[in-house]
Design a protein around this motif. Structure first.
Motif, mmCIF file in Angstrom:
data_model
loop_
_atom_site.group_PDB
_atom_site.id
_atom_site.type_symbol
_atom_site.label_atom_id
_atom_site.label_comp_id
_atom_site.label_asym_id
_atom_site.label_seq_id
_atom_site.Cartn_x
_atom_site.Cartn_y
_atom_site.Cartn_z
ATOM 1 N N TYR A 212 0.816 -1.215 0.000
ATOM 2 C CA TYR A 212 0.000 0.000 0.000
ATOM 3 C C TYR A 212 0.850 1.266 0.000
ATOM 4 O O TYR A 212 0.320 2.356 0.184
ATOM 5 C CB TYR A 212 -0.919 0.003 1.224
ATOM 6 C CG TYR A 212 -1.799 -1.209 1.304
ATOM 7 C CD1 TYR A 212 -2.910 -1.348 0.483
ATOM 8 C CD2 TYR A 212 -1.519 -2.247 2.206
ATOM 9 C CE1 TYR A 212 -3.723 -2.469 0.551
ATOM 10 C CE2 TYR A 212 -2.330 -3.366 2.289
ATOM 11 C CZ TYR A 212 -3.424 -3.472 1.458
ATOM 12 O OH TYR A 212 -4.233 -4.585 1.513
ATOM 13 N N GLN A 215 -0.032 5.170 -0.612
ATOM 14 C CA GLN A 215 -1.418 5.434 -0.266
ATOM 15 C C GLN A 215 -1.511 5.906 1.185
ATOM 16 O O GLN A 215 -0.529 5.902 1.918
ATOM 17 C CB GLN A 215 -2.252 4.156 -0.432
ATOM 18 C CG GLN A 215 -2.205 3.541 -1.822
ATOM 19 C CD GLN A 215 -2.988 2.242 -1.893
ATOM 20 O OE1 GLN A 215 -3.975 2.059 -1.201
ATOM 21 N NE2 GLN A 215 -2.526 1.326 -2.738
ATOM 22 N N ARG A 216 -2.696 6.282 1.604
ATOM 23 C CA ARG A 216 -2.934 6.563 3.020
ATOM 24 C C ARG A 216 -2.868 5.248 3.787
ATOM 25 O O ARG A 216 -3.460 4.254 3.390
ATOM 26 C CB ARG A 216 -4.317 7.189 3.185
ATOM 27 C CG ARG A 216 -4.667 7.521 4.636
ATOM 28 C CD ARG A 216 -6.162 7.688 4.815
ATOM 29 N NE ARG A 216 -6.879 6.424 4.657
ATOM 30 C CZ ARG A 216 -8.189 6.284 4.763
ATOM 31 N NH1 ARG A 216 -8.950 7.357 4.992
ATOM 32 N NH2 ARG A 216 -8.765 5.097 4.610
#
Length: 254
Positions: A212, A215-216
């Motif tokens: 991830y 991304q946040r």
């Protein structure tokens, strides 16, 4: 089941899907989120979320080193008043951060000592944020450790020697998404951290793990951290879940 020992799910980065993020965390096997405070401004949103979700959240209270400025004494006074509530299970997020600016180094150290003494008085663990400040953090801890200090080296980024020093002082090592990064030196350190001294965290919305990255970050992604630790320790992920959960419960008296 897992315990996430460091989540900022109250942060404005989650304003559009906070409840959904909490649900995703639960579905991923995260049974409890421990939320550290950052500043005077973050107290209200953190407490609002906690009051709505006391079944799966706990809170800490402290002043982050990046928020230590000229008026830090006033800010600390306001933060200390919050401790009159009996809901806090730790003092944090506190520490030293010289990464961007060390203008307020003296003030940061003074604020750290003040908050460590709160922790000892209240018999609460601390969550320590440390960037480019390991020498000073150990100088402070060596003076303040009288057997009453305990806590986490949050988002640990030091050396094997620094890890061993932290453990010898009675602290736990917080491992988050950075351990999954290809260029991270933590892969060489995690195998040597005693199982009984590791806790898991995300530091969301920051430092998302692979896959991830970019991304946040969010609480559910902590499972990727557990998978990486299991790989490095050469044990099933269930073993990592067991000892990290046991460690978190012991440290925070859960």
């Amino acid at each position: 089941m897992f315990i996430n020992t460091h989540s900022h799910i109250y942060d404005q980065a989650f304003d559009n899907d906070r409840e959904e993020a909490l649900k995703r965390a639960s579905e991923a096997g995260i049974s409890l989120l421990i939320m550290p405070n950052d500043s005077l401004d973050s107290v209200a949103p953190m407490m609002r979320f906690y009051e709505q979700h006391q079944d799966c959240c706990r809170v800490m209270m402290g002043l982050h080193p990046e928020n230590i400025k000229e008026d830090y004494v006033r800010q600390l006074s306001e933060i200390e008043k919050e401790l009159d509530r009996e809901c806090f299970i730790g003092i944090g997020e506190i520490g030293l951060d010289y990464y961007w600016d060390d203008t307020f180094k003296k003030e940061q150290i003074d604020a750290l000592v003040t908050q460590l003494r709160w922790a000892k008085e209240l018999k609460l663990p601390v969550s320590l944020h440390i960037r480019k400040a390991f020498d000073d953090i150990f100088r402070v801890l060596d003076k303040e450790q009288d057997g009453g200090l305990k806590g986490i080296f949050h988002c640990f980024g030091g050396t094997v020697e620094q890890m061993k020093n932290a453990v010898s002082l009675g602290f736990y090592i917080g491992i988050g998404g950075v351990v999954t990064y290809k260029n991270s030196h933590l892969a060489g350190i995690v195998p040597s951290i005693p199982d009984e001294r590791i806790v898991l965290e995300t530091d969301d919305p920051y430092l998302p793990p692979v896959p991830y990255r970019g991304q946040r970050n969010e609480p559910a992604y902590m499972v990727e951290v557990a998978k990486k630790i299991a790989e490095l320790k050469e044990v099933p992920i269930e073993i990592v879940a067991d000892f990290t959960t046991r460690n978190a419960k012991k440290l925070f008296g859960l």
